[in-house]
Scaffold this active site. Structure first.
Site, PDB file in Angstrom:
ATOM      1  CD  GLU A  46      -7.147  -5.186   1.115  1.00 49.37           C
ATOM      2  OE1 GLU A  46      -6.796  -4.413   1.706  1.00 49.37           O
ATOM      3  OE2 GLU A  46      -8.204  -5.309   0.591  1.00 49.37           O
ATOM      4  CG  ASP A  47      -2.877  -6.086  -2.242  1.00 48.43           C
ATOM      5  OD1 ASP A  47      -4.419  -5.921  -2.422  1.00 48.43           O
ATOM      6  OD2 ASP A  47      -2.150  -5.175  -2.101  1.00 48.43           O
TER       7      ASP A  47
END
Ligand code: MN
Length: 711
Positions: A76-77
């Site tokens: 996700e990051d």
């Protein structure tokens, strides 16, 4: 801040065989890809995955899950790809990280609490693996512990979501320390004033209360030992949120909450429960009316226990619950079931069992020496029969697995279902047969005046959609049948010189309907149109035999042939919907024809000598006539026998076209004796045109015979 060696130490402590290399490898990778990132607190981002992994060791998770905790935010990051994870860590971990990422993307936000239950199930369904939920819960615990760095708006949103979705989820799974922490922390952010007031009031007497708990336990244990009873006594402070709930539901002040401490005595037999109750009452005076025997009279189906309130060592009220281990186990589930019912009122017994089973799974896991041997095999499709999707407004809806946008549309509104022509899932156009996936945001495209199709029945999954579609089709068939029935009856009646409207006014139609077992006149008409009852039979009930004879015999009212023709069911008069042309004999305008009522499908037009119709029930036959004027263009087949000679096919085609007739299909094949047989499917307006075509082909040299093919 926890360090990686502390995590691996803890894991090795509860599982000396654990694959700590995997955990270290995940740590190194996570540190690399999160490098340079910071949390809103200003700390290095890596602290977050480390803390999450630390929480997972508290749950005694296997190495895979802890590695997943370290990697849970990489997809996700960071720039990490799925392929990269797959190559470095394998399918298991990649799928788990993927699962956590997916769940993080759906947000419950500030939706109505009534939808929380469905949302929780959606999360479980998306997780596929129980361990994914545990990683997500650990992630949430750490995030809510560090919530102070977020904006007010974000704080409120996350607090609400935690309260509605994640705290109950932790409770369901029996991880009560997580549940109470999640509750208290979200409560702190959503209602800070009340939270701090209660926690201050609690803090004032904390030391005393702890001493008090110890003292009560000591006194009770001594008394139990004197009487040779083995039991486990415990007392614990209630968490702030549950104290608040008590104040709220009972409408009382903090000072009035007596059971800030809950005492529980768990023993082995029912006999011992009553013995202990007696011992407690001999120690401290019971408060009258506060003794509850839920063993003899269970409170709910699941809950059994003895409750008593006594005047304790300092003249304080003390609530004590006494139960067997078995009752305790059942009570844990029963209380959850009770809570579920109260909160949503929509959870089923089946779901309850599923949660009980999940809890059991976690219990077993705690007792195993090597958790991995067990957790490795836990690949559970938690809700294999359901699928959870979002409406455009963000509401969550539950459907059976395999449900389509049509099911979705009908679940929202009947009209939406009836007029739906297409759908979008997550903004992309999908077919109406699309099988909705967990977490899809579904949108319905409509067109006013659109009608549901019978084909939809083949793929819809919900009975709601199926019923609504059937209802619609039935209604359409009903009106069309009524219309047809009325025409058929009118015709029969006018043959007798009577008038349907008049008979209806006289109530005769109503009487005939009743006599034929129909509930009213429209149903009778529909019955006639549907072919259940013949028009002649209805006439028999409308007009007495003698009157019929009289009428037909009366020379004053001759029935002109032309009138019979014009009032007969003409093709045009009935409308296109209800007339179809038989595929067996291909009648075209000008052919002598006969109608035949097919159940629910209106009138089928056959040629008058078609064997199919001659075989049929005479009651269902109806007289039909071609309408004057330009009719429809119909397809007819002709067969040509000719000598096998080049150019003849072209010549035949030319003469057909010369009559302004369209050829749809032509096949020609050689047969013995240097002859050829050709079949032409042509479109004509009627027999006149067809005959003209046949004549012109017959004139061609080399043509042996031309005929209509009625096969
Ligand atoms: Mn995270």
């Amino acid at each position: 801040m926890i360090r990686i060696h502390e995590i691996t130490d803890q894991v090795l402590h509860y599982n000396p065989q654990a694959d700590v290399d995997l955990i270290r490898k995940a740590y190194v990778f996570s540190a690399k890809v999160h490098r340079g990132q910071t949390r809103l607190s200003g700390e290095p981002y890596l602290i977050h995955p480390l803390e999450v992994a630390g929480l997972l060791t508290q749950l005694r998770m296997d190495a895979t899950t802890i590695a997943c905790g370290l990697l849970h935010d990489t997809l996700e990051d960071t720039l990490t790809t799925r392929e990269e994870l797959l190559e470095l860590f394998g399918k298991d971990i990649t799928e788990m990280v993927d699962g956590v990422t997916k769940i993080s993307k759906v947000s419950f936000g500030s939706k109505k609490s009534s939808q929380a239950e469905t949302f929780r199930k959606m999360i479980l369904a998306m997780a596929k693996d129980l361990r994914v939920i545990l990683v997500k819960l650990a992630d949430r615990v750490h995030n809510i512990r560090t919530l102070e760095f977020l904006s007010n708006l974000k704080q409120n949103e996350m607090a609400q979501e935690t309260m509605d979705v994640y705290a109950p989820l932790a409770g369901r799974l029996g991880i009560y320390w997580m549940k109470t922490e999640l509750e208290d922390l979200s409560f702190k952010y959503s209602r800070p004033n009340i939270y701090y007031r209660i926690s201050e009031q609690l803090a004032q007497g904390r030391k005393e209360r702890e001493r008090y708990i110890e003292e009560v336990i000591r006194v009770v244990n001594r008394r139990l030992a004197e009487n040779r009873i083995t039991a486990q006594v415990n007392g614990r402070m209630k968490n702030i949120y549950s104290i608040y709930r008590k104040m709220e539901t009972q409408g009382i002040e903090f000072e009035q909450v007596h059971d800030l401490i809950a005492f529980r005595i768990i023993t082995s037999t029912i006999k011992e429960c009553y013995e202990i109750l007696g011992l407690i009452h001999s120690l401290w005076k019971p408060v009258p009316g506060k003794i509850k025997d839920y063993i003899a009279m269970p409170k709910a189906i699941l809950y059994q226990s003895l409750h008593t309130t006594v005047i304790g060592p300092y003249g304080e009220r003390v609530e004590i619950q006494i139960r067997t281990e078995e009752m305790h186990r059942v009570a844990e589930e029963g209380v959850a079931a009770h809570w579920r019912y109260k909160e949503t009122g929509e959870i089923t017994e089946k779901d309850g069992q599923k949660f009980a089973w999940l809890r059991q799974l976690l219990e077993w896991q705690k007792e195993l020496v090597d958790p991995s041997e067990f957790m490795e095999s836990v690949r559970v499709d938690l809700f294999p029969d359901e699928v959870y999707v979002f409406t455009p407004k963000g509401d969550v809806r539950e459907f059976p697995r395999g449900a389509t946008p049509v099911d979705f549309a009908y679940s929202i509104h009947t009209e939406l279902g009836n007029t739906c022509v297409g759908a979008k899932a997550n903004g992309r156009i999908v077919p109406l047969t699309y099988k909705m996936q967990n977490g899809d945001r579904v949108e319905i495209l409509t067109q006013s005046g659109h009608r549901p199709s019978k084909d939809w029945l083949k793929f819809v999954r919900t009975s709601q959609a199926r019923n609504k579609i059937r209802q619609f089709i039935r209604r359409v068939e009903m009106t069309e049948s009524q219309l047809l029935g009325q025409k058929l009856l009118e015709r029969e009646i006018s043959h007798l010189g009577q008038n349907l409207g008049r008979l209806e006014k006289q109530g005769k139609l109503e009487a005939a309907a009743k006599a034929l077992n129909y509930k009213d006149v429209p149903s009778l008409l529909a019955g006639i149109g549907y072919g259940k009852t013949s028009a002649l039979k209805a006439v028999g009930h409308l007009i007495p035999e003698d009157k019929k004879a009289e009428e037909t015999a009366a020379p004053a009212r001759p029935r002109p042939e032309s009138q019979a023709v014009s009032s007969a069911v003409s093709l045009k008069g009935v409308g296109n919907v209800f007339v179809r042309f038989a595929k067996c004999c291909h009648p075209i305008p000008g052919d002598p024809i006969l109608g035949f009522i097919t159940r629910g499908r209106g009138v089928t037009i056959h040629s008058h000598d078609c064997p199919r119709v001659l075989d049929s029930d005479p009651e269902r036959r109806v007289e039909v006539n071609w309408d004057a004027g330009p009719g429809e263009i119909l397809t007819v087949r002709i067969r040509v026998l000719c000598v096998d000679e080049p150019g003849l096919l072209a010549a035949i085609s030319r003469s057909i076209s010369a009559e302004k007739v369209n050829i749809q299909k032509a096949t020609i094949r050689s047969i013995p004796d240097r002859k050829a047989s050709g079949t032409f499917e042509i479109q004509v307006e009627g027999t006149a045109q067809l005959n003209a075509v046949i004549k012109s082909i017959e004139k061609l040299e080399g043509v042996i015979s031309v005929g209509r093919d009625r096969r």
